[in-house]
Design a protein around this motif. Structure first.
Motif, short mmCIF file in Angstrom:
data_model
loop_
_atom_site.label_atom_id
_atom_site.label_comp_id
_atom_site.label_asym_id
_atom_site.label_seq_id
_atom_site.Cartn_x
_atom_site.Cartn_y
_atom_site.Cartn_z
N ARG A 1 32.85 42.46 170.33
CA ARG A 1 32.44 42.98 169.01
C ARG A 1 32.90 42.04 167.89
N LEU A 2 34.00 41.31 168.15
CA LEU A 2 34.48 40.33 167.15
C LEU A 2 33.77 38.99 167.33
N GLY A 3 32.83 38.93 168.27
CA GLY A 3 32.09 37.68 168.50
C GLY A 3 32.86 36.70 169.38
N LEU A 4 33.85 37.21 170.14
CA LEU A 4 34.68 36.31 170.96
C LEU A 4 34.44 36.56 172.45
N SER A 5 34.50 35.47 173.23
CA SER A 5 34.36 35.63 174.68
C SER A 5 35.69 35.34 175.36
N VAL A 6 35.80 35.82 176.61
CA VAL A 6 37.03 35.61 177.38
C VAL A 6 36.68 34.91 178.69
N VAL A 7 37.70 34.31 179.31
CA VAL A 7 37.53 33.77 180.66
C VAL A 7 37.73 34.96 181.61
N PRO A 8 36.76 35.24 182.52
CA PRO A 8 36.94 36.39 183.43
C PRO A 8 38.25 36.25 184.20
N SER A 9 39.03 37.34 184.23
CA SER A 9 40.40 37.23 184.73
C SER A 9 40.69 38.20 185.86
N GLN A 10 41.42 37.74 186.87
CA GLN A 10 41.87 38.59 187.97
C GLN A 10 43.34 38.96 187.81
N THR A 11 43.83 38.89 186.57
CA THR A 11 45.27 39.08 186.33
C THR A 11 45.48 40.18 185.29
N ASN A 12 46.67 40.21 184.68
CA ASN A 12 46.94 41.15 183.59
C ASN A 12 46.95 40.43 182.24
N PHE A 13 46.20 39.34 182.15
CA PHE A 13 46.08 38.64 180.86
C PHE A 13 44.68 38.07 180.72
N LEU A 14 44.35 37.74 179.48
CA LEU A 14 43.03 37.19 179.19
C LEU A 14 43.16 35.95 178.31
N VAL A 15 42.40 34.92 178.64
CA VAL A 15 42.27 33.78 177.74
C VAL A 15 41.06 34.05 176.84
N VAL A 16 41.32 34.01 175.54
CA VAL A 16 40.28 34.32 174.55
C VAL A 16 39.86 33.02 173.87
#
Ligand SMILES: Cc1ncc(COP(=O)(O)O)c(C=O)c1O
Length: 398
Positions: free
Chosen positions: A328-343
């Protein structure tokens, strides 16, 4: 909440960084740096920078401690299992005694969990200690270690401190490129490190690719698969390396109690490997390298399936919540298999990291990982994630 951003390390990985590193290192103590005291590799290193204590940061910002969000070190937002805390507290009354230096109860429980014998288990002061021990024990003069980058910096740090050489195959599309890594393996290669899932990207190597890699490289190479975040992974083709490839004589799998078990402050990690390898690590490690409360807490945490499931759910739902809110903020993430996200911010991230900090949200600045237009955010509770999204929205507007 930890005061110590465990992977907040600045490692000078090329010789051109050396002069800068020496200056940085020198600024940390009263004397002047004398590179003749140490090997050239150590002279080129900067000390670990633990980040400022969160209590102090909260005080400086005029925030209640509970209102500071520490989302920079991939800790468990749920905290530790109450059963683990009680076990550690109980063990404190034996603080005058040395702990069990052979970890008999913990190793037996871990062996049962992974379907191996206790002789297959090495226990360390965090999995960091096992990484360091593997390098010190097995990486001899003239031998090389192969890994990827951006990945967990301690692999390279340990190799550099030991005066050995690391060969790096860069990530490809944010993922480990095992074919490129295999091409770096030669007769000098003794160790390979694969973070699966990877920190900092959260991506993973599927079972089929790991199988092909293990088939391709010489049998004598020690392949370390670091599964610090394995319990968060739910992709059907994510490999549990011990279950799927445990027959490989030189496979080492690392796990930790710092992430899903919420015990980062107690420093307990373990490795699963051939008993001959455990024997050599036992020769090199310090006696009593993991304290009694840590061992007791780890054992209790292993038995608390309810806490484990709740932690998995928190991470899964939190990733969905954050991914949606970020979109919604226009940002994408790297799909993650962990408990963190790279934005992906699509712009220089450091000013945004500073603004978030000023508002009481600590996230990971990724400049040190050569990803300067991204931030890494640990998944929090539902309420924390809402706060992050709201504050990030404002920080992006400047
Ligand atoms: C991939 C990976 N491996 C190992 C560790 C080290 O964890 P610990 O030493 O707390 O067990 C971390 C911590 O951030 C990590 O991200």
């Amino acid at each position: 909440m930890s005061s110590d951003v465990r992977d907040d390390l600045t490692l000078p990985v090329t010789s051109t960084d050396a002069a800068q590193a020496i200056t940085a290192a020198a600024s940390g103590f009263a004397g002047s740096a004398d590179p003749t005291l140490v090997t050239p590799e150590i002279a080129a290193m900067a000390p670990y920078s633990p980040g400022r204590p969160w209590r102090q940061v909260a005080r400086e910002l005029g925030l209640a401690e509970a209102d500071l969000l520490q989302l920079a070190a991939n800790e468990n937002a749920l905290g530790p299992s109450a059963r683990a805390v009680a076990a550690a507290a109980n063990a404190l009354s034996d603080a005058h005694l040395y702990p069990d230096g052979g970890f008999s109860a913990l190793r037996a429980a871990l062996a049962a969990r992974h379907g191996v014998t206790p002789q297959h288990i090495a226990v360390g002061n965090g999995s960091n200690e096992i990484i360091e021990l593997l390098v010190r024990t097995f990486l001899g003069p003239g031998q090389t270690m192969v890994t990827s980058w951006p990945s967990f910096v301690v692999y390279r740090l340990a190799v550099q401190a030991a005066g050995r050489e690391a060969l790096i195959a860069p990530l490809r599309n944010d993922r480990y490129d095992l074919a490129a890594m295999a091409a770096l393996v030669d007769s000098r290669t003794q160790l390979v490190f694969i973070a699966n899932p990877n920190n900092p990207t959260g991506t993973y190597v599927p079972r089929r690719e790991l199988a092909a890699f293990l088939d391709r490289i010489p049998r004598q190479v020690i392949v370390v698969v670091d599964e610090a975040y394995a319990e968060f992974a739910d992709a059907p083709d994510y490999p549990d390396a011990i279950r799927d490839f445990g027959h490989h004589p030189r496979l080492v799998v690392l796990r930790t109690f710092s992430k899903i078990y919420g015990l980062a402050g107690l420093r307990v990690g373990y490795g699963i490997m051939d008993p001959a390898l455990v024997h050599y690590l036992d020769c090199v490690r310090q006696p009593y390298n993991v304290n009694g409360p840590g061992q007791a807490a780890a054992l209790a945490a292993l038995e608390d399936e309810t806490h484990l499931r709740a932690s998995q759910r928190l991470a899964r739902e939190g990733k969905a919540q954050l991914t949606e809110g970020l979109a919604r903020l226009g940002l994408s993430v790297v799909p993650s298999q962990t408990n963190f996200l790279v934005v992906r911010l699509g712009r220089e991230a450091s000013p945004v990291v500073d603004r978030l900090r000023a508002a009481g949200v600590l996230v990971r600045d990724m400049r040190g990982y050569d990803m300067p237009d991204t931030i890494r955010v640990t998944v929090g509770t539902r309420a924390q994630n809402m706060t992050v999204l709201e504050i990030l929205g404002r920080a992006l507007d400047g």
